[in-house]
Design an enzyme around this catalytic site. Structure first.
Site, PDB file in Angstrom:
ATOM      1  N   GLN A   1      48.278  36.842  38.196  1.00  0.00           N
ATOM      2  CA  GLN A   1      49.252  37.883  38.595  1.00  0.00           C
ATOM      3  C   GLN A   1      49.048  38.407  40.635  1.00  0.00           C
ATOM      4  OE1 GLN A   1      48.231  41.340  35.784  1.00  0.00           O
ATOM      5  NE2 GLN A   1      46.661  39.744  35.745  1.00  0.00           N
ATOM      6  N   ASN A   2      48.021  37.390  41.084  1.00  0.00           N
ATOM      7  CA  ASN A   2      48.134  37.783  42.961  1.00  0.00           C
ATOM      8  C   ASN A   2      48.553  37.435  43.448  1.00  0.00           C
ATOM      9  OD1 ASN A   2      45.230  38.589  41.645  1.00  0.00           O
ATOM     10  ND2 ASN A   2      44.039  37.733  42.052  1.00  0.00           N
TER      11      ASN A   2
ATOM     12  N   HIS B   1      53.688  37.411  39.821  1.00  0.00           N
ATOM     13  CA  HIS B   1      53.867  38.737  40.080  1.00  0.00           C
ATOM     14  C   HIS B   1      54.906  38.526  41.636  1.00  0.00           C
ATOM     15  CE1 HIS B   1      51.169  40.940  37.361  1.00  0.00           C
ATOM     16  NE2 HIS B   1      52.315  40.432  36.892  1.00  0.00           N
TER      17      HIS B   1
ATOM     18  N   CYS C   1      66.005  37.971  49.573  1.00  0.00           N
ATOM     19  CA  CYS C   1      67.411  38.628  50.184  1.00  0.00           C
ATOM     20  C   CYS C   1      67.789  39.452  48.706  1.00  0.00           C
ATOM     21  CB  CYS C   1      68.012  37.393  50.079  1.00  0.00           C
ATOM     22  SG  CYS C   1      70.121  37.793  50.825  1.00  0.00           S
TER      23      CYS C   1
ATOM     24  N   CYS D   1      69.003  37.905  56.699  1.00  0.00           N
ATOM     25  CA  CYS D   1      68.701  36.232  55.851  1.00  0.00           C
ATOM     26  C   CYS D   1      69.210  34.900  56.218  1.00  0.00           C
ATOM     27  CB  CYS D   1      69.362  37.104  54.642  1.00  0.00           C
ATOM     28  SG  CYS D   1      69.587  35.153  53.192  1.00  0.00           S
TER      29      CYS D   1
ATOM     30  N   GLY E   1      39.038  37.937  35.566  1.00  0.00           N
ATOM     31  CA  GLY E   1      39.264  38.802  36.921  1.00  0.00           C
ATOM     32  C   GLY E   1      40.817  40.030  36.447  1.00  0.00           C
ATOM     33  N   THR E   2      41.078  39.953  35.248  1.00  0.00           N
ATOM     34  CA  THR E   2      42.082  40.695  34.610  1.00  0.00           C
ATOM     35  C   THR E   2      41.446  42.078  34.130  1.00  0.00           C
ATOM     36  OG1 THR E   2      44.795  41.223  34.337  1.00  0.00           O
ATOM     37  CG2 THR E   2      43.412  39.691  33.364  1.00  0.00           C
ATOM     38  N   SER E   3      42.345  43.252  34.374  1.00  0.00           N
ATOM     39  CA  SER E   3      42.029  44.299  33.331  1.00  0.00           C
ATOM     40  C   SER E   3      42.601  44.735  31.652  1.00  0.00           C
ATOM     41  CB  SER E   3      41.825  45.692  34.487  1.00  0.00           C
ATOM     42  OG  SER E   3      43.289  45.757  33.999  1.00  0.00           O
TER      43      SER E   3
ATOM     44  N   TYR F   1      53.248  46.184  51.946  1.00  0.00           N
ATOM     45  CA  TYR F   1      53.157  44.454  52.192  1.00  0.00           C
ATOM     46  C   TYR F   1      53.105  44.063  54.205  1.00  0.00           C
ATOM     47  CZ  TYR F   1      54.061  45.158  47.339  1.00  0.00           C
ATOM     48  OH  TYR F   1      53.770  46.513  46.631  1.00  0.00           O
TER      49      TYR F   1
HETATM   50  C1  BV8 Z   1      58.182  44.518  32.835  1.00  0.00           C
HETATM   51  C2  BV8 Z   1      53.339  43.402  42.037  1.00  0.00           C
HETATM   52  C3  BV8 Z   1      60.428  43.776  31.648  1.00  0.00           C
HETATM   53  C4  BV8 Z   1      52.362  44.743  43.304  1.00  0.00           C
HETATM   54  C5  BV8 Z   1      52.057  44.163  40.026  1.00  0.00           C
HETATM   55  C6  BV8 Z   1      53.913  50.353  28.045  1.00  0.00           C
HETATM   56  C7  BV8 Z   1      53.410  49.002  27.011  1.00  0.00           C
HETATM   57  C8  BV8 Z   1      53.168  47.537  27.427  1.00  0.00           C
HETATM   58  C9  BV8 Z   1      54.349  47.888  28.942  1.00  0.00           C
HETATM   59  C10 BV8 Z   1      54.657  48.641  29.732  1.00  0.00           C
HETATM   60  C11 BV8 Z   1      54.485  49.780  29.328  1.00  0.00           C
HETATM   61  N1  BV8 Z   1      55.103  50.825  30.069  1.00  0.00           N
HETATM   62  C12 BV8 Z   1      55.095  49.561  30.885  1.00  0.00           C
HETATM   63  C13 BV8 Z   1      55.345  48.671  31.445  1.00  0.00           C
HETATM   64  C14 BV8 Z   1      55.819  47.473  31.663  1.00  0.00           C
HETATM   65  C15 BV8 Z   1      54.829  46.773  32.615  1.00  0.00           C
HETATM   66  C16 BV8 Z   1      53.138  47.683  33.057  1.00  0.00           C
HETATM   67  O1  BV8 Z   1      52.750  46.566  32.066  1.00  0.00           O
HETATM   68  N2  BV8 Z   1      52.926  48.656  33.360  1.00  0.00           N
HETATM   69  C17 BV8 Z   1      51.457  49.213  32.433  1.00  0.00           C
HETATM   70  C18 BV8 Z   1      50.818  50.029  33.652  1.00  0.00           C
HETATM   71  C19 BV8 Z   1      51.648  49.850  30.460  1.00  0.00           C
HETATM   72  N3  BV8 Z   1      54.366  45.719  32.748  1.00  0.00           N
HETATM   73  C20 BV8 Z   1      56.002  46.076  34.114  1.00  0.00           C
HETATM   74  O2  BV8 Z   1      56.663  46.385  34.747  1.00  0.00           O
HETATM   75  C21 BV8 Z   1      56.347  44.113  34.441  1.00  0.00           C
HETATM   76  N4  BV8 Z   1      57.711  43.842  33.914  1.00  0.00           N
HETATM   77  O3  BV8 Z   1      57.332  44.104  32.030  1.00  0.00           O
HETATM   78  O4  BV8 Z   1      59.580  44.280  33.104  1.00  0.00           O
HETATM   79  C22 BV8 Z   1      61.255  44.135  31.551  1.00  0.00           C
HETATM   80  C23 BV8 Z   1      62.289  43.110  30.343  1.00  0.00           C
HETATM   81  C24 BV8 Z   1      64.121  42.969  31.370  1.00  0.00           C
HETATM   82  C25 BV8 Z   1      64.095  42.888  32.570  1.00  0.00           C
HETATM   83  C26 BV8 Z   1      63.488  43.596  33.228  1.00  0.00           C
HETATM   84  C27 BV8 Z   1      62.133  43.644  33.002  1.00  0.00           C
HETATM   85  C28 BV8 Z   1      55.988  43.877  35.963  1.00  0.00           C
HETATM   86  C29 BV8 Z   1      55.196  43.714  35.827  1.00  0.00           C
HETATM   87  C30 BV8 Z   1      54.048  43.239  37.050  1.00  0.00           C
HETATM   88  C31 BV8 Z   1      54.074  44.354  37.933  1.00  0.00           C
HETATM   89  N5  BV8 Z   1      53.293  43.973  39.749  1.00  0.00           N
HETATM   90  N6  BV8 Z   1      51.779  44.246  41.168  1.00  0.00           N
HETATM   91  C32 BV8 Z   1      51.299  44.303  44.098  1.00  0.00           C
HETATM   92  O5  BV8 Z   1      50.597  43.650  43.224  1.00  0.00           O
HETATM   93  O6  BV8 Z   1      51.388  44.277  45.194  1.00  0.00           O
HETATM   94  S1  BV8 Z   1      51.486  44.040  38.973  1.00  0.00           S
HETATM   95  C33 BV8 Z   1      49.651  44.625  39.537  1.00  0.00           C
HETATM   96  O7  BV8 Z   1      48.529  44.630  38.413  1.00  0.00           O
HETATM   97  C34 BV8 Z   1      48.816  43.666  40.035  1.00  0.00           C
HETATM   98  O8  BV8 Z   1      49.713  41.934  39.964  1.00  0.00           O
HETATM   99  C35 BV8 Z   1      47.627  43.108  39.454  1.00  0.00           C
HETATM  100  O9  BV8 Z   1      47.200  41.825  39.594  1.00  0.00           O
HETATM  101  C36 BV8 Z   1      48.221  43.363  37.504  1.00  0.00           C
HETATM  102  C37 BV8 Z   1      47.637  43.771  36.704  1.00  0.00           C
HETATM  103  O10 BV8 Z   1      46.365  44.301  37.597  1.00  0.00           O
HETATM  104  P1  BV8 Z   1      44.694  43.203  37.407  1.00  0.00           P
HETATM  105  O11 BV8 Z   1      45.283  41.721  38.536  1.00  0.00           O
HETATM  106  O12 BV8 Z   1      43.861  43.110  36.188  1.00  0.00           O
HETATM  107  O13 BV8 Z   1      43.973  44.025  38.124  1.00  0.00           O
HETATM  108  P2  BV8 Z   1      43.111  45.338  38.033  1.00  0.00           P
HETATM  109  O14 BV8 Z   1      43.176  45.712  39.024  1.00  0.00           O
HETATM  110  O15 BV8 Z   1      43.736  46.202  36.212  1.00  0.00           O
HETATM  111  O16 BV8 Z   1      41.755  44.623  37.328  1.00  0.00           O
HETATM  112  C38 BV8 Z   1      40.454  43.957  38.406  1.00  0.00           C
HETATM  113  C39 BV8 Z   1      39.786  43.120  37.047  1.00  0.00           C
HETATM  114  O17 BV8 Z   1      38.610  42.531  37.589  1.00  0.00           O
HETATM  115  C40 BV8 Z   1      39.182  44.343  36.261  1.00  0.00           C
HETATM  116  O18 BV8 Z   1      39.097  44.422  34.583  1.00  0.00           O
HETATM  117  C41 BV8 Z   1      38.024  43.985  36.665  1.00  0.00           C
HETATM  118  O19 BV8 Z   1      36.425  44.784  35.865  1.00  0.00           O
HETATM  119  C42 BV8 Z   1      37.792  42.165  37.413  1.00  0.00           C
HETATM  120  N7  BV8 Z   1      36.935  42.306  38.591  1.00  0.00           N
HETATM  121  C43 BV8 Z   1      36.642  43.233  39.591  1.00  0.00           C
HETATM  122  N8  BV8 Z   1      35.645  42.010  40.367  1.00  0.00           N
HETATM  123  C44 BV8 Z   1      34.962  41.385  39.563  1.00  0.00           C
HETATM  124  C45 BV8 Z   1      35.613  41.091  38.600  1.00  0.00           C
HETATM  125  N9  BV8 Z   1      35.537  40.447  37.767  1.00  0.00           N
HETATM  126  C46 BV8 Z   1      34.821  39.163  37.572  1.00  0.00           C
HETATM  127  N10 BV8 Z   1      34.758  39.039  38.751  1.00  0.00           N
HETATM  128  C47 BV8 Z   1      35.026  40.363  40.110  1.00  0.00           C
HETATM  129  N11 BV8 Z   1      33.922  39.675  40.902  1.00  0.00           N
END
Ligand code: BV8
Length: 245
Positions: A90-91, A108, A116, A139, A179-181, A54
């Site tokens: 989400q960014n 996020h 802390c 801290c 811009g989210t998948s 980071y």
């Molecule tokens: C939670 C921090 C519960 C890091 C991130 C099964 C089913 C459902 C859910 C889950 C499951 N198994 C696990 C889960 C939960 C999990 C999850 O969803 N996993 C997925 C992978 C299945 N989720 C979690 O863990 C979340 N927490 O559920 O907590 C809980 C309940 C009680 C108590 C405690 C907890 C937490 C999720 C957060 C994780 N952290 N980021 C960091 O960013 O440094 S997520 C990470 O993915 C980023 O934040 C990112 O932003 C996010 C989503 O990705 P996208 O932004 O969509 O980016 P991606 O590359 O995927 O896509 C880019 C898109 O842009 C594409 O579609 C592309 O075509 C498009 N694009 C590209 N260029 C362009 C464009 N569009 C337009 N113009 C362009 N030029």
């Protein structure tokens, strides 16, 4: 009458600024396995690796600028007089802020903040950081050393502002996803919530996302090109959806 506009952004809105999207063909993110750098378990295994990961992303912010898509959202917020414009992102970059958006929720976390870590005996306080985070940092609130972590929501951790987001969605009149998948929940579920509220929904992407079935409309192409045109039309027609789509 269109009043409140709710916008969800993902990594794709920052792609044209030069910030790599999260999911790519390699399945790696900045050459790292997601489990190693975006989970609490990865942080426990190797906190230095995660802190340095980071630190690198944070220092890279200086090399990138907001693109026309970020600027279009700032222009919308500034010129929309019928109600509110909220950016839920989400960014973790600061490009929405630097483009001029004000009403932003980083669900996020943020690269320019650290917290802390309560699970490490910390106080939970959150504050800004603009330099490298070091294990010897203390801290500024509780004075403890070694409890500071990136203020990033990792997989398995609860995203931020979920209560506010639920309220904002319930009061929305238009839901725009950019811009989210549509892979990561709960963010990927917001469109189905909007759908349940009968809010018109539109996605901007290079191609249909995993949740495309929930969207009423899709505008495909680079957001840096498609979004400014859409915002100008939205402002010109004062939110008259019949003219818009
Ligand atoms: C939670 C921090 C519960 C890091 C991130 C099964 C089913 C459902 C859910 C889950 C499951 N198994 C696990 C889960 C939960 C999990 C999850 O969803 N996993 C997925 C992978 C299945 N989720 C979690 O863990 C979340 N927490 O559920 O907590 C809980 C309940 C009680 C108590 C405690 C907890 C937490 C999720 C957060 C994780 N952290 N980021 C960091 O960013 O440094 S997520 C990470 O993915 C980023 O934040 C990112 O932003 C996010 C989503 O990705 P996208 O932004 O969509 O980016 P991606 O590359 O995927 O896509 C880019 C898109 O842009 C594409 O579609 C592309 O075509 C498009 N694009 C590209 N260029 C362009 C464009 N569009 C337009 N113009 C362009 N030029």
């Amino acid at each position: 009458m269109l009043k409140n506009i709710v916008i969800l952004t993902g990594a794709g809105i920052s792609a044209e600024s030069g910030i790599p999207v999260f999911r790519s063909e390699t399945g790696l993110w900045e050459n790292h396995n997601v489990d190693d750098v975006a989970t609490p378990e990865g942080y426990e295994r190797d906190p230095d690796l995660v802190r340095n990961f980071y630190n690198t992303l944070r220092s890279n912010l200086k090399k990138v600028e907001p693109n026309p898509a970020h600027k279009a959202l700032a222009k919308l917020e500034e010129n929309w007089k019928n109600g509110t414009v909220t950016v839920i992102t989400q960014n973790i970059d600061d490009l929405h802020e630097r483009a001029g958006s004000k009403n932003i929720l980083h669900m996020h976390g943020e690269l320019l903040k650290q917290s802390c870590y309560v699970l490490h005996g910390g106080c939970g306080d959150v504050f800004e950081i603009h330099t490298d985070q070091k294990p010897t940092d203390c801290c500024p609130h509780c004075g403890k050393m070694g409890t500071l972590r990136p203020h990033i929501v990792w997989f398995g951790e609860m995203p931020l502002y979920m209560d506010e987001i639920a309220q904002i969605l319930s009061e929305g009149d238009l839901f725009i996803s950019i811009g989210t998948s549509g892979v990561v929940y709960p963010a990927a579920g917001f469109v189905s919530t909007a759908h349940r509220y009968n809010i018109p929904t539109v996605e901007f992407n290079l191609e249909p996302s995993a949740t495309k079935g929930f969207f009423d409309y899709g505008i495909y192409g680079k957001a840096g090109t498609t979004l400014p045109k859409f915002v100008d039309r939205l402002l010109e027609c004062n939110g008259d959806l019949n003219q818009l789509f």
